[in-house]
Write a protein that holds these residues in place. Structure first.
Motif, PDB file in Angstrom:
ATOM      1  N   ASP A 124       0.783  -1.066  -0.030  1.00  0.00           N
ATOM      2  CA  ASP A 124      -0.013   0.042   0.213  1.00  0.00           C
ATOM      3  C   ASP A 124       0.950   0.993  -0.069  1.00  0.00           C
ATOM      4  OD1 ASP A 124      -2.214  -1.601   0.121  1.00  0.00           O
ATOM      5  OD2 ASP A 124      -2.461  -1.687   2.288  1.00  0.00           O
ATOM      6  N   VAL A 125       2.024   1.376   0.813  1.00  0.00           N
ATOM      7  CA  VAL A 125       2.798   2.528   0.928  1.00  0.00           C
ATOM      8  C   VAL A 125       4.261   2.083   0.994  1.00  0.00           C
ATOM      9  CG1 VAL A 125       3.353   4.357   2.535  1.00  0.00           C
ATOM     10  CG2 VAL A 125       0.742   3.722   2.357  1.00  0.00           C
ATOM     11  N   GLN A 126       5.179   2.851   0.239  1.00  0.00           N
ATOM     12  CA  GLN A 126       6.553   2.270   0.224  1.00  0.00           C
ATOM     13  C   GLN A 126       7.375   3.714   0.791  1.00  0.00           C
ATOM     14  OE1 GLN A 126       7.820   0.625  -3.374  1.00  0.00           O
ATOM     15  NE2 GLN A 126       7.681  -1.329  -2.529  1.00  0.00           N
ATOM     16  N   LEU A 127       8.299   3.774   1.374  1.00  0.00           N
ATOM     17  CA  LEU A 127       9.067   4.791   1.522  1.00  0.00           C
ATOM     18  C   LEU A 127      10.583   4.450   1.883  1.00  0.00           C
ATOM     19  CD1 LEU A 127       8.971   6.300   5.105  1.00  0.00           C
ATOM     20  CD2 LEU A 127       7.512   4.640   4.383  1.00  0.00           C
ATOM     21  N   GLU A 128      11.634   5.358   1.524  1.00  0.00           N
ATOM     22  CA  GLU A 128      12.882   5.039   1.776  1.00  0.00           C
ATOM     23  C   GLU A 128      13.473   6.019   2.564  1.00  0.00           C
ATOM     24  OE1 GLU A 128      16.701   4.705  -1.316  1.00  0.00           O
ATOM     25  OE2 GLU A 128      14.734   3.383  -1.813  1.00  0.00           O
ATOM     26  N   LEU A 129      14.452   5.842   3.455  1.00  0.00           N
ATOM     27  CA  LEU A 129      15.334   6.393   4.355  1.00  0.00           C
ATOM     28  C   LEU A 129      16.625   6.032   4.723  1.00  0.00           C
ATOM     29  CD1 LEU A 129      13.614   6.748   8.025  1.00  0.00           C
ATOM     30  CD2 LEU A 129      12.976   5.192   6.157  1.00  0.00           C
ATOM     31  N   SER A 130      17.339   6.456   5.415  1.00  0.00           N
ATOM     32  CA  SER A 130      18.656   5.892   5.722  1.00  0.00           C
ATOM     33  C   SER A 130      18.668   5.178   7.122  1.00  0.00           C
ATOM     34  CB  SER A 130      19.874   6.871   5.943  1.00  0.00           C
ATOM     35  OG  SER A 130      19.601   7.625   6.814  1.00  0.00           O
ATOM     36  N   GLU A 160       4.118   6.837  11.953  1.00  0.00           N
ATOM     37  CA  GLU A 160       3.066   7.719  11.218  1.00  0.00           C
ATOM     38  C   GLU A 160       3.574   8.614  10.204  1.00  0.00           C
ATOM     39  OE1 GLU A 160      -0.095  10.713  13.141  1.00  0.00           O
ATOM     40  OE2 GLU A 160       1.651  11.771  12.913  1.00  0.00           O
ATOM     41  N   ILE A 161       2.963   8.344   8.890  1.00  0.00           N
ATOM     42  CA  ILE A 161       3.520   8.949   7.783  1.00  0.00           C
ATOM     43  C   ILE A 161       2.373  10.015   7.329  1.00  0.00           C
ATOM     44  CG2 ILE A 161       4.208   8.715   5.313  1.00  0.00           C
ATOM     45  CD1 ILE A 161       4.698   5.662   6.285  1.00  0.00           C
ATOM     46  N   ARG A 162       3.279  11.255   7.187  1.00  0.00           N
ATOM     47  CA  ARG A 162       2.436  12.424   6.455  1.00  0.00           C
ATOM     48  C   ARG A 162       3.201  13.122   5.464  1.00  0.00           C
ATOM     49  NH1 ARG A 162      -1.130  10.168   9.028  1.00  0.00           N
ATOM     50  NH2 ARG A 162      -2.300  11.084  10.736  1.00  0.00           N
ATOM     51  N   ALA A 212      23.240   4.059   4.364  1.00  0.00           N
ATOM     52  CA  ALA A 212      22.742   3.045   3.540  1.00  0.00           C
ATOM     53  C   ALA A 212      21.260   3.321   3.515  1.00  0.00           C
ATOM     54  CB  ALA A 212      23.323   1.644   4.059  1.00  0.00           C
ATOM     55  N   PRO A 213      20.617   2.843   2.406  1.00  0.00           N
ATOM     56  CA  PRO A 213      19.126   3.060   2.507  1.00  0.00           C
ATOM     57  C   PRO A 213      18.445   1.952   2.994  1.00  0.00           C
ATOM     58  CG  PRO A 213      20.130   2.289   0.217  1.00  0.00           C
ATOM     59  CD  PRO A 213      21.201   2.575   1.253  1.00  0.00           C
ATOM     60  N   VAL A 214      17.189   2.251   3.681  1.00  0.00           N
ATOM     61  CA  VAL A 214      16.243   1.277   3.863  1.00  0.00           C
ATOM     62  C   VAL A 214      14.985   1.558   3.387  1.00  0.00           C
ATOM     63  CG1 VAL A 214      15.077   0.384   6.268  1.00  0.00           C
ATOM     64  CG2 VAL A 214      17.385   1.366   6.405  1.00  0.00           C
ATOM     65  N   LYS A 215      14.144   0.323   2.717  1.00  0.00           N
ATOM     66  CA  LYS A 215      13.253   0.642   2.238  1.00  0.00           C
ATOM     67  C   LYS A 215      12.071   0.094   3.130  1.00  0.00           C
ATOM     68  CE  LYS A 215      11.883  -1.813  -1.491  1.00  0.00           C
ATOM     69  NZ  LYS A 215      11.666  -2.227  -3.003  1.00  0.00           N
ATOM     70  N   LEU A 216      11.087   0.829   3.373  1.00  0.00           N
ATOM     71  CA  LEU A 216       9.806   0.417   4.099  1.00  0.00           C
ATOM     72  C   LEU A 216       8.645  -0.041   3.192  1.00  0.00           C
ATOM     73  CD1 LEU A 216       9.984   2.675   7.257  1.00  0.00           C
ATOM     74  CD2 LEU A 216      11.185   0.707   7.123  1.00  0.00           C
ATOM     75  N   SER A 217       7.871  -0.983   3.329  1.00  0.00           N
ATOM     76  CA  SER A 217       6.996  -1.316   2.489  1.00  0.00           C
ATOM     77  C   SER A 217       5.721  -1.807   3.302  1.00  0.00           C
ATOM     78  CB  SER A 217       7.175  -2.467   1.328  1.00  0.00           C
ATOM     79  OG  SER A 217       8.312  -2.292   0.795  1.00  0.00           O
ATOM     80  N   LEU A 218       4.838  -1.065   3.241  1.00  0.00           N
ATOM     81  CA  LEU A 218       3.574  -1.369   4.327  1.00  0.00           C
ATOM     82  C   LEU A 218       2.261  -2.089   3.687  1.00  0.00           C
ATOM     83  CD1 LEU A 218       3.596   2.052   6.142  1.00  0.00           C
ATOM     84  CD2 LEU A 218       4.373  -0.260   6.926  1.00  0.00           C
ATOM     85  N   ASP A 226      13.424  -3.814   4.270  1.00  0.00           N
ATOM     86  CA  ASP A 226      14.794  -4.274   3.318  1.00  0.00           C
ATOM     87  C   ASP A 226      16.021  -3.489   3.554  1.00  0.00           C
ATOM     88  OD1 ASP A 226      13.654  -6.531   1.606  1.00  0.00           O
ATOM     89  OD2 ASP A 226      12.112  -4.799   1.076  1.00  0.00           O
ATOM     90  N   LEU A 227      16.716  -4.099   3.937  1.00  0.00           N
ATOM     91  CA  LEU A 227      18.438  -3.643   4.295  1.00  0.00           C
ATOM     92  C   LEU A 227      19.086  -4.311   3.016  1.00  0.00           C
ATOM     93  CD1 LEU A 227      19.074  -4.002   7.840  1.00  0.00           C
ATOM     94  CD2 LEU A 227      17.921  -2.142   6.673  1.00  0.00           C
ATOM     95  N   GLU A 228      20.375  -3.815   2.881  1.00  0.00           N
ATOM     96  CA  GLU A 228      21.366  -4.345   1.926  1.00  0.00           C
ATOM     97  C   GLU A 228      21.178  -5.934   1.387  1.00  0.00           C
ATOM     98  OE1 GLU A 228      25.819  -3.954   0.313  1.00  0.00           O
ATOM     99  OE2 GLU A 228      25.276  -3.397   2.351  1.00  0.00           O
ATOM    100  N   ASP A 229      21.465  -6.651   2.326  1.00  0.00           N
ATOM    101  CA  ASP A 229      21.152  -7.980   2.351  1.00  0.00           C
ATOM    102  C   ASP A 229      20.498  -8.628   3.528  1.00  0.00           C
ATOM    103  OD1 ASP A 229      22.722  -7.519   4.604  1.00  0.00           O
ATOM    104  OD2 ASP A 229      24.391  -8.618   3.690  1.00  0.00           O
ATOM    105  N   LEU A 230      19.391  -7.980   3.952  1.00  0.00           N
ATOM    106  CA  LEU A 230      18.339  -8.561   4.832  1.00  0.00           C
ATOM    107  C   LEU A 230      17.124  -7.974   4.726  1.00  0.00           C
ATOM    108  CD1 LEU A 230      19.298  -9.003   8.844  1.00  0.00           C
ATOM    109  CD2 LEU A 230      17.524  -7.648   8.191  1.00  0.00           C
ATOM    110  N   ARG A 231      16.253  -9.029   4.974  1.00  0.00           N
ATOM    111  CA  ARG A 231      14.710  -8.526   4.853  1.00  0.00           C
ATOM    112  C   ARG A 231      14.005  -8.848   6.270  1.00  0.00           C
ATOM    113  NH1 ARG A 231      11.227  -9.858  -0.230  1.00  0.00           N
ATOM    114  NH2 ARG A 231      12.298  -8.012  -0.911  1.00  0.00           N
ATOM    115  N   LEU A 232      13.543  -7.892   6.842  1.00  0.00           N
ATOM    116  CA  LEU A 232      12.473  -8.181   8.008  1.00  0.00           C
ATOM    117  C   LEU A 232      11.165  -7.974   7.904  1.00  0.00           C
ATOM    118  CD1 LEU A 232      13.123  -7.039  11.722  1.00  0.00           C
ATOM    119  CD2 LEU A 232      11.147  -6.475  10.589  1.00  0.00           C
TER     120      LEU A 232
END
Length: 366
Positions: A124-130, A160-162, A212-218, A226-232
């Motif tokens: 539904d929602v994706q964002l990227e931060l460090s 909370e994302i705005r 290094a970037p971190v991608k959040l997918s909701l 998602d980190l470089e070689d790891l997924r939680l």
């Protein structure tokens, strides 16, 4: 399956996933890790049915395959081997055999088909931060999460994302911590989700302070990080988080400016003689002076005086000293602002240089 890998690389991968594996399991398979060798990669996956962590590592793959093996035994064996050692992992006859030099270990296995892997729903929602940004947001708020509260939505952390803003908020009903990242993010949809306590703690452990970037997918009921070689991947807590903005004091008329380390040291010393159960500390405000007092059932007392910037009316108020110390530990600046109104009203603490992190503490009767 037949692979070769260095002891250091395998141990690092095992340490990334071992935190999710509970020591006491309702199902034997949950005490195992899923190992899958494919091409030049080995993936290791651990889960407790609420949280799943997958780590990828490069290997010399002699024969692909997938199997599950006891997580902690594999971790402890690898940790006990000498640094710089090379290992081989080979599955045959329902055993996973680990060899290194003259050492040999044969571990019992369970079929990979029995391992519960999370399904992936449409995002539904994706964002990227460090890494650094996300770790900082969690560190400044996670200490205020409740533990085993019947109000299950408090046993976690609000994300909370705005537009132009990402907030983390936690509260246990006696205090509240809020941190904020102000910049444009790729997410375009307003969203509130509650991350479980264990997920927050694992994320805090896995993140570093790099850019290094971190991608959040909701999704509707999951978060994937998602980190470089790891997924939680984690399930979310269902429920509605309290309207936290209503409890942040806005009309405080007694404003104190203090040196953070100086006040923290005085509180720490006074806390030694506080009541071990209630942890109460009495703060007395007078012109440019903060008096800190504690006492305990053994009739022991402590008193500290700290020079501050304050020219308001005198005030006496009680707090849980642990809550004050936690808030001061979450501030990085050298000075902080403490806003108060009356003995029965909440106090607001924030960094003197910027207010992107706010900490609300309820008073207590002494």
């Amino acid at each position: 399956m037949n692979i070769q890998i260095s002891r250091g690389e395998l141990l690092s991968a095992l340490q990334s996933v071992i935190g999710v594996v509970e020591r006491r399991q309702s199902l034997p398979i949950l005490g195992n890790l899923l190992l899958e060798a494919k091409d030049d990669r080995l993936s290791l996956t651990g889960t407790d049915l609420e949280l799943q962590v997958e780590r990828m590592v490069r290997v010399q793959n002699l024969a692909p395959g997938r199997i599950t093996a006891p997580a902690r035994k594999l971790h402890d064996i690898c940790r006990g081997l000498p640094e710089g050692a090379m290992l081989s992992l080979e599955y045959a006859d329902n055993k996973l055999t680990l060899k290194s030099g003259r050492s040999r270990f044969a571990l019992a296995t369970l079929p990979a088909e029995e391992f519960p892997v999370f399904s992936t729903d449409p995002t539904d929602v994706q964002l990227e931060l460090s890494n650094r940004e996300l770790k900082d947001l969690l560190a400044r708020t996670q200490f205020a999460m409740a533990q085993q509260d019947v109000r299950y939505y408090l046993n976690g952390l609000l994300l909370e994302i705005r537009p132009g803003r990402l907030r983390t908020v936690a509260t246990d009903g006696h205090r509240l911590a809020m941190a904020e990242l102000n910049r444009e993010l790729s997410a375009k949809k307003d969203t509130q989700v509650i991350l479980p306590r264990k997920t927050v703690i694992e994320l805090q452990r896995l993140l570093d302070v790099s850019d290094a970037p971190v991608k959040l997918s909701l999704t509707s009921n999951q978060i994937q990080v998602d980190l470089e070689d790891l997924r939680l991947t984690s399930k979310l807590i269902e429920g509605r988080f309290p309207d936290y903005e209503r409890v942040i004091p806005e009309d405080s008329d007694k404003i104190i400016k203090c040196g953070r380390l100086k006040v923290r040291a005085a509180l720490s010393r006074a806390a030694i003689l506080s009541n071990e159960k209630f942890r109460g500390v009495r703060l007395t405000l007078e012109a440019d002076t903060l008096r800190i007092q504690t006492q305990n059932p053994e009739q022991e007392e402590a008193e500290e005086e700290v020079e501050i910037e304050y020219n308001g009316a005198p005030l006496e108020i009680g707090f849980n000293v642990s809550y004050l110390l936690d808030a001061l530990d979450a501030i990085e600046g050298e000075e902080f602002i403490f806003k108060l109104r009356s003995p029965d009203a909440s106090g607001l603490i924030h960094d003197a240089a910027q207010a992107s992190g706010k900490f609300v503490v309820m008073p207590m009767r002494l």
